[in-house]
Design a protein around this motif. Structure first.
Motif, PDB file in Angstrom:
ATOM      1  N   ALA A 223       0.833  -1.206   0.000  1.00  0.00           N
ATOM      2  CA  ALA A 223       0.000   0.000   0.000  1.00  0.00           C
ATOM      3  C   ALA A 223       0.867   1.255   0.000  1.00  0.00           C
ATOM      4  O   ALA A 223       0.564   2.232  -0.694  1.00  0.00           O
ATOM      5  N   VAL A 224       1.963   1.241   0.758  1.00  0.00           N
ATOM      6  CA  VAL A 224       2.854   2.406   0.805  1.00  0.00           C
ATOM      7  C   VAL A 224       3.613   2.547  -0.512  1.00  0.00           C
ATOM      8  O   VAL A 224       3.809   3.660  -1.004  1.00  0.00           O
ATOM      9  N   LYS A 225       4.016   1.435  -1.125  1.00  0.00           N
ATOM     10  CA  LYS A 225       4.676   1.515  -2.433  1.00  0.00           C
ATOM     11  C   LYS A 225       3.718   2.091  -3.473  1.00  0.00           C
ATOM     12  O   LYS A 225       4.107   2.937  -4.287  1.00  0.00           O
ATOM     13  N   ASN A 226       2.460   1.658  -3.441  1.00  0.00           N
ATOM     14  CA  ASN A 226       1.457   2.194  -4.354  1.00  0.00           C
ATOM     15  C   ASN A 226       1.259   3.689  -4.108  1.00  0.00           C
ATOM     16  O   ASN A 226       1.190   4.482  -5.053  1.00  0.00           O
ATOM     17  N   MET A 227       1.187   4.071  -2.827  1.00  0.00           N
ATOM     18  CA  MET A 227       1.054   5.481  -2.472  1.00  0.00           C
ATOM     19  C   MET A 227       2.241   6.273  -3.009  1.00  0.00           C
ATOM     20  O   MET A 227       2.074   7.329  -3.621  1.00  0.00           O
ATOM     21  N   ASP A 228       3.442   5.747  -2.806  1.00  0.00           N
ATOM     22  CA  ASP A 228       4.656   6.430  -3.229  1.00  0.00           C
ATOM     23  C   ASP A 228       4.726   6.574  -4.749  1.00  0.00           C
ATOM     24  O   ASP A 228       5.167   7.601  -5.272  1.00  0.00           O
ATOM     25  N   GLN A 229       4.255   5.552  -5.490  1.00  0.00           N
ATOM     26  CA  GLN A 229       4.252   5.614  -6.947  1.00  0.00           C
ATOM     27  C   GLN A 229       3.163   6.548  -7.468  1.00  0.00           C
ATOM     28  O   GLN A 229       3.315   7.165  -8.521  1.00  0.00           O
ATOM     29  N   THR A 230       2.079   6.667  -6.721  1.00  0.00           N
ATOM     30  CA  THR A 230       0.968   7.523  -7.132  1.00  0.00           C
ATOM     31  C   THR A 230       1.258   8.989  -6.855  1.00  0.00           C
ATOM     32  O   THR A 230       0.964   9.857  -7.688  1.00  0.00           O
ATOM     33  N   VAL A 231       1.833   9.263  -5.695  1.00  0.00           N
ATOM     34  CA  VAL A 231       2.093  10.649  -5.292  1.00  0.00           C
ATOM     35  C   VAL A 231       3.356  11.124  -5.992  1.00  0.00           C
ATOM     36  O   VAL A 231       4.473  10.892  -5.542  1.00  0.00           O
ATOM     37  N   MET A 232       3.172  11.782  -7.111  1.00  0.00           N
ATOM     38  CA  MET A 232       4.301  12.252  -7.910  1.00  0.00           C
ATOM     39  C   MET A 232       4.860  13.569  -7.370  1.00  0.00           C
ATOM     40  O   MET A 232       6.033  13.860  -7.531  1.00  0.00           O
ATOM     41  N   VAL A 233       4.017  14.367  -6.740  1.00  0.00           N
ATOM     42  CA  VAL A 233       4.441  15.658  -6.193  1.00  0.00           C
ATOM     43  C   VAL A 233       4.002  15.707  -4.723  1.00  0.00           C
ATOM     44  O   VAL A 233       2.931  16.229  -4.405  1.00  0.00           O
ATOM     45  N   PRO A 234       4.827  15.171  -3.824  1.00  0.00           N
ATOM     46  CA  PRO A 234       4.441  15.127  -2.405  1.00  0.00           C
ATOM     47  C   PRO A 234       4.145  16.497  -1.805  1.00  0.00           C
ATOM     48  O   PRO A 234       3.329  16.609  -0.896  1.00  0.00           O
ATOM     49  N   SER A 235       4.776  17.534  -2.304  1.00  0.00           N
ATOM     50  CA  SER A 235       4.549  18.872  -1.737  1.00  0.00           C
ATOM     51  C   SER A 235       3.096  19.325  -1.900  1.00  0.00           C
ATOM     52  O   SER A 235       2.633  20.203  -1.166  1.00  0.00           O
ATOM     53  N   LEU A 236       2.361  18.736  -2.848  1.00  0.00           N
ATOM     54  CA  LEU A 236       0.940  19.071  -2.997  1.00  0.00           C
ATOM     55  C   LEU A 236       0.124  18.609  -1.791  1.00  0.00           C
ATOM     56  O   LEU A 236      -1.005  19.061  -1.593  1.00  0.00           O
ATOM     57  N   LEU A 237       0.697  17.727  -0.988  1.00  0.00           N
ATOM     58  CA  LEU A 237      -0.005  17.213   0.181  1.00  0.00           C
ATOM     59  C   LEU A 237       0.088  18.154   1.382  1.00  0.00           C
ATOM     60  O   LEU A 237      -0.636  17.985   2.361  1.00  0.00           O
ATOM     61  N   ARG A 238       0.984  19.131   1.310  1.00  0.00           N
ATOM     62  CA  ARG A 238       1.157  20.066   2.439  1.00  0.00           C
ATOM     63  C   ARG A 238      -0.135  20.839   2.694  1.00  0.00           C
ATOM     64  O   ARG A 238      -0.807  21.281   1.769  1.00  0.00           O
ATOM     65  N   ASP A 239      -0.448  20.968   3.966  1.00  0.00           N
ATOM     66  CA  ASP A 239      -1.608  21.734   4.425  1.00  0.00           C
ATOM     67  C   ASP A 239      -2.946  21.173   3.962  1.00  0.00           C
ATOM     68  O   ASP A 239      -3.972  21.849   4.081  1.00  0.00           O
ATOM     69  N   VAL A 240      -2.970  19.964   3.408  1.00  0.00           N
ATOM     70  CA  VAL A 240      -4.229  19.307   3.069  1.00  0.00           C
ATOM     71  C   VAL A 240      -4.595  18.451   4.279  1.00  0.00           C
ATOM     72  O   VAL A 240      -3.878  17.512   4.613  1.00  0.00           O
ATOM     73  N   PRO A 241      -5.694  18.802   4.971  1.00  0.00           N
ATOM     74  CA  PRO A 241      -6.030  18.080   6.201  1.00  0.00           C
ATOM     75  C   PRO A 241      -6.477  16.654   5.924  1.00  0.00           C
ATOM     76  O   PRO A 241      -6.995  16.341   4.850  1.00  0.00           O
TER      77      PRO A 241
END
Length: 156
Positions: free
Chosen positions: A24-42
């Protein structure tokens, strides 16, 4: 020949729970291409992993210096934490100086050295706890992946 009950037990083994989390974490890591977009998203899931409270103060437990999920965590901190836990599972954890013996929310089960019954109880206590935590973390990784896709407008 494997019986149905053996298949069920194997499906719920700790090894398989760890593999589901890692996948699940590998899938998450492959899906999230721009992790910085996750900042401040609750995190909007009410089933977030909670931390221990001391009075009115929230005390986050840590792994590799990263806070576990808490009420004010954003998706980015959750993403970093999930990757850190995956790394610890795959490569091991630091012993001694790098880790404290006590963790917030972990109760110490007392045992008398040399008593096999207590060791067995201690083992099953921690095995059940680890299995439950891995299930919650797997759910969290899958939730984060789905939420990221929603945030970037991906339909699949």
């Amino acid at each position: 020949m494997m019986q149905i009950s053996d298949s069920y037990n194997q499906k719920n083994s700790l090894f398989n729970a760890m593999n589901r989390f890692i996948d699940a974490v590998k899938n998450m890591d492959q899906t999230v291409m721009v992790p910085s977009l996750l900042r401040d998203v609750p995190l909007e899931d009410n089933g977030d992993v909670k931390v221990a409270k001391s009075g009115d103060e929230v005390i986050p437990a840590t792994a590799n210096g990263t806070a576990y999920f808490h009420q004010d965590a954003d998706m980015y901190s959750s993403y970093i934490l999930l990757k850190s836990i995956r790394h610890d599972i795959e490569w091991g954890v630091l012993q001694g100086e790098g880790r404290s013996k006590e963790r917030v929310g972990v109760t110490e089960v007392s045992r008398v050295d040399g008593e096999d019954d207590d060791l067995e109880k201690l083992f099953h206590y921690h095995l059940n706890g680890l299995h439950a935590v891995l299930s919650k973390l797997t759910h969290k990784a899958n939730l984060l992946t789905t939420r990221y896709k929603m945030e970037i407008g991906c339909r699949n």
